[in-house]
Design an enzyme around this catalytic site. Structure first.
Site, PDB file in Angstrom:
ATOM      1  N   LYS A  13       0.901  -1.674   0.271  1.00 11.82           N
ATOM      2  CA  LYS A  13      -0.276  -0.137   0.154  1.00 11.82           C
ATOM      3  C   LYS A  13       1.248   1.330   0.337  1.00 11.82           C
ATOM      4  CE  LYS A  13      -2.578  -0.551   3.420  1.00 11.82           C
ATOM      5  NZ  LYS A  13      -1.912  -2.016   3.918  1.00 11.82           N
ATOM      6  N   ARG A  88      -9.923   1.226   8.471  1.00 12.10           N
ATOM      7  CA  ARG A  88      -9.684   0.191   8.613  1.00 12.10           C
ATOM      8  C   ARG A  88     -10.621  -1.019   9.285  1.00 12.10           C
ATOM      9  NH1 ARG A  88      -4.505   0.695   8.607  1.00 12.10           N
ATOM     10  NH2 ARG A  88      -2.648  -0.911   8.737  1.00 12.10           N
ATOM     11  N   ARG A 127      10.884  -6.193   5.189  1.00  7.30           N
ATOM     12  CA  ARG A 127      10.990  -4.620   4.845  1.00  7.30           C
ATOM     13  C   ARG A 127      11.636  -4.122   5.862  1.00  7.30           C
ATOM     14  NH1 ARG A 127       4.866  -2.931   4.638  1.00  7.30           N
ATOM     15  NH2 ARG A 127       4.606  -3.029   6.885  1.00  7.30           N
ATOM     16  N   ARG A 161       9.703  -1.914  11.267  1.00  9.22           N
ATOM     17  CA  ARG A 161       9.018  -1.439  12.009  1.00  9.22           C
ATOM     18  C   ARG A 161       9.111  -2.053  13.102  1.00  9.22           C
ATOM     19  NH1 ARG A 161       4.398   0.027   8.056  1.00  9.22           N
ATOM     20  NH2 ARG A 161       3.250  -1.024   9.420  1.00  9.22           N
ATOM     21  N   ARG A 172      -1.682  -8.805  12.912  1.00  9.94           N
ATOM     22  CA  ARG A 172      -1.979  -7.907  12.199  1.00  9.94           C
ATOM     23  C   ARG A 172      -3.326  -8.729  10.882  1.00  9.94           C
ATOM     24  NH1 ARG A 172       3.152  -5.082  10.579  1.00  9.94           N
ATOM     25  NH2 ARG A 172       2.248  -3.657   9.096  1.00  9.94           N
TER      26      ARG A 172
HETATM   27  P1  AMP Z   1       0.527   0.837   8.647  1.00 11.95           P
HETATM   28  O1  AMP Z   1       1.238   1.735   8.197  1.00 11.95           O
HETATM   29  O2  AMP Z   1      -1.177   1.498   7.116  1.00 11.95           O
HETATM   30  O3  AMP Z   1       0.319  -0.788   8.753  1.00 11.95           O
HETATM   31  O4  AMP Z   1      -0.704   1.310  10.087  1.00 11.95           O
HETATM   32  C1  AMP Z   1       0.095   0.614  11.222  1.00 11.95           C
HETATM   33  C2  AMP Z   1      -0.384   0.416  13.058  1.00 11.95           C
HETATM   34  O5  AMP Z   1      -1.461   1.838  12.801  1.00 11.95           O
HETATM   35  C3  AMP Z   1      -1.987  -0.665  12.407  1.00 11.95           C
HETATM   36  O6  AMP Z   1      -1.066  -2.019  12.170  1.00 11.95           O
HETATM   37  C4  AMP Z   1      -2.262  -0.512  13.105  1.00 11.95           C
HETATM   38  O7  AMP Z   1      -2.379  -0.431  14.780  1.00 11.95           O
HETATM   39  C5  AMP Z   1      -2.474   1.462  13.254  1.00 11.95           C
HETATM   40  N1  AMP Z   1      -3.133   2.420  12.557  1.00 11.95           N
HETATM   41  C6  AMP Z   1      -2.890   2.264  10.943  1.00 11.95           C
HETATM   42  N2  AMP Z   1      -4.629   3.304  10.463  1.00 11.95           N
HETATM   43  C7  AMP Z   1      -5.233   2.885  11.434  1.00 11.95           C
HETATM   44  C8  AMP Z   1      -6.518   3.144  11.380  1.00 11.95           C
HETATM   45  N3  AMP Z   1      -7.330   3.646  10.201  1.00 11.95           N
HETATM   46  N4  AMP Z   1      -7.214   3.019  12.352  1.00 11.95           N
HETATM   47  C9  AMP Z   1      -6.522   2.049  13.045  1.00 11.95           C
HETATM   48  N5  AMP Z   1      -5.566   1.612  13.326  1.00 11.95           N
HETATM   49  C10 AMP Z   1      -4.681   1.570  12.613  1.00 11.95           C
END
Ligand code: AMP
Length: 223
Positions: A13, A88, A127, A161, A172
Site C-alpha cells: 500500500k 480499517r 521490509r 518497524r 495484524r
Molecule cells: P500501517 O502503516 O497502515 O500498516 O499501520 C500501522 C499500524 O497503525 C496498524 O497496524 C494499526 O495499529 C495502526 N493504524 C493505522 N491505520 C489505522 C486505522 N485506520 N485504524 C486503527 N489503527 C490504525
C-alpha cells in the site's frame, strides 16, 4: 479525485500510494504514518497509539477518526486525496461516509490490493524503512539498498518497524480479516471496488491501479 487503498499489511500500500498520489497530484494520507509522526514527536496521542501499534492492534476509533477528520479538513485535500490505511473497520468507513457527505463529496474508487498471506509474512520480515522519510521503502532481498542499512534516496538510516516482527504480523493479519475485510464488502455494495492483484512487480501493480482509476473517472464523468 478521492481514492481509497485497502489491502493487508505487506500488500505494498505504502509503495503504491506514494506513486499513485504523485501521478494524480493529490495528497497521500496514511494513518499509520500520521501515528508514527506522533510517536516520534512523543505526543500523548502518539503514546496512546503506540501501545496498540506495537502489538498489532488497531488504534481506538475515536483517536483515528479524529486524526482523519482534522487531516481532511486541511485545504490541501481540496484537489483530492488517497487514503492509505483508513478506514480499517466498518465504524471508520461509516465515519468517512459522514465526513464526505458533510462536504458534499464522494469517493471515486476503492482499490483492493490482493496478496496471499504467506507472501505477506515474507515481505514484511524483510521490509526496511528510511528513518528520514518513511516513504522510502526497501526490502533486504527484493529491493535492497545499494549500501546496506542506508537509504538510496537520501542516505538516511534504514530500520525495521517494531510491528513488522513475525508474531505481530500474524496478529495484524487476523485483525485485517475480521475488521477490514468487511470494509471491502461495504464499498463493494456501492460498486466502488476494483481488486488489484498485488503480487507482481511494483510497476505492473501501479499500471493496474492507474487503469482502474482512469476507468472510474470515465464512470464518474458519465454519471
Ligand atoms: P500501517 O502503516 O497502515 O500498516 O499501520 C500501522 C499500524 O497503525 C496498524 O497496524 C494499526 O495499529 C495502526 N493504524 C493505522 N491505520 C489505522 C486505522 N485506520 N485504524 C486503527 N489503527 C490504525
Amino acid at each position: 479525485m478521492r481514492v481509497l487503498l485497502i489491502g493487508p499489511p505487506g500488500a505494498g500500500k505504502g509503495t503504491q500510494a506514494v506513486r499513485i498520489a504523485a501521478h494524480l497530484s493529490i495528497q497521500h494520507i496514511s494513518t499509520g504514518d500520521l501515528f508514527r509522526e506522533h510517536i516520534d514527536r512523543g505526543t500523548e496521542l502518539g503514546q496512546r497509539a503506540h501501545t496498540r501499534i506495537r502489538v498489532g492492534l488497531l488504534v481506538p476509533d475515536e483517536v483515528t477518526i479524529g486524526v482523519i477528520n482534522d487531516r481532511l479538513a486541511r485545504p490541501d485535500t481540496e484537489r483530492g486525496f488517497l487514503l492509505d490505511g483508513f478506514p480499517r473497520n466498518l465504524r471508520q468507513a461509516r465515519a468517512l461516509d459522514g465526513i464526505l457527505a458533510s462536504s458534499r463529496s464522494r469517493l471515486d474508487t476503492v482499490l483492493d490490493l490482493r496478496i496471499p498471506e504467506a507472501e505477506v509474512v515474507r515481505r514484511i520480515a524483510g521490509r526496511r524503512l528510511c528513518r528520514r522519510d518513511r516513504e522510502h521503502i526497501f526490502h533486504v532481498d527484493h529491493s535492497p539498498p545499494e549500501v546496506a542499512g542506508a537509504c538510496d534516496v537520501c542516505g538516511g538510516d534504514l530500520y525495521q518497524r517494531d510491528d513488522d516482527r513475525e508474531a505481530t504480523v500474524h496478529r495484524r493479519l487476523e485483525v485485517y480479516r475480521s475488521e477490514t475485510e468487511p470494509v471491502v464488502d461495504h464499498y463493494e455494495a456501492q460498486g466502488l471496488v476494483t481488486a488489484i492483484p498485488a503480487l507482481g512487480p511494483v510497476q505492473e501493480v501501479l499500471d493496474q491501479a492507474l487503469g482502474a482509476i482512469s476507468r472510474s473517472q470515465g464512470v464518474a464523468e458519465d454519471c
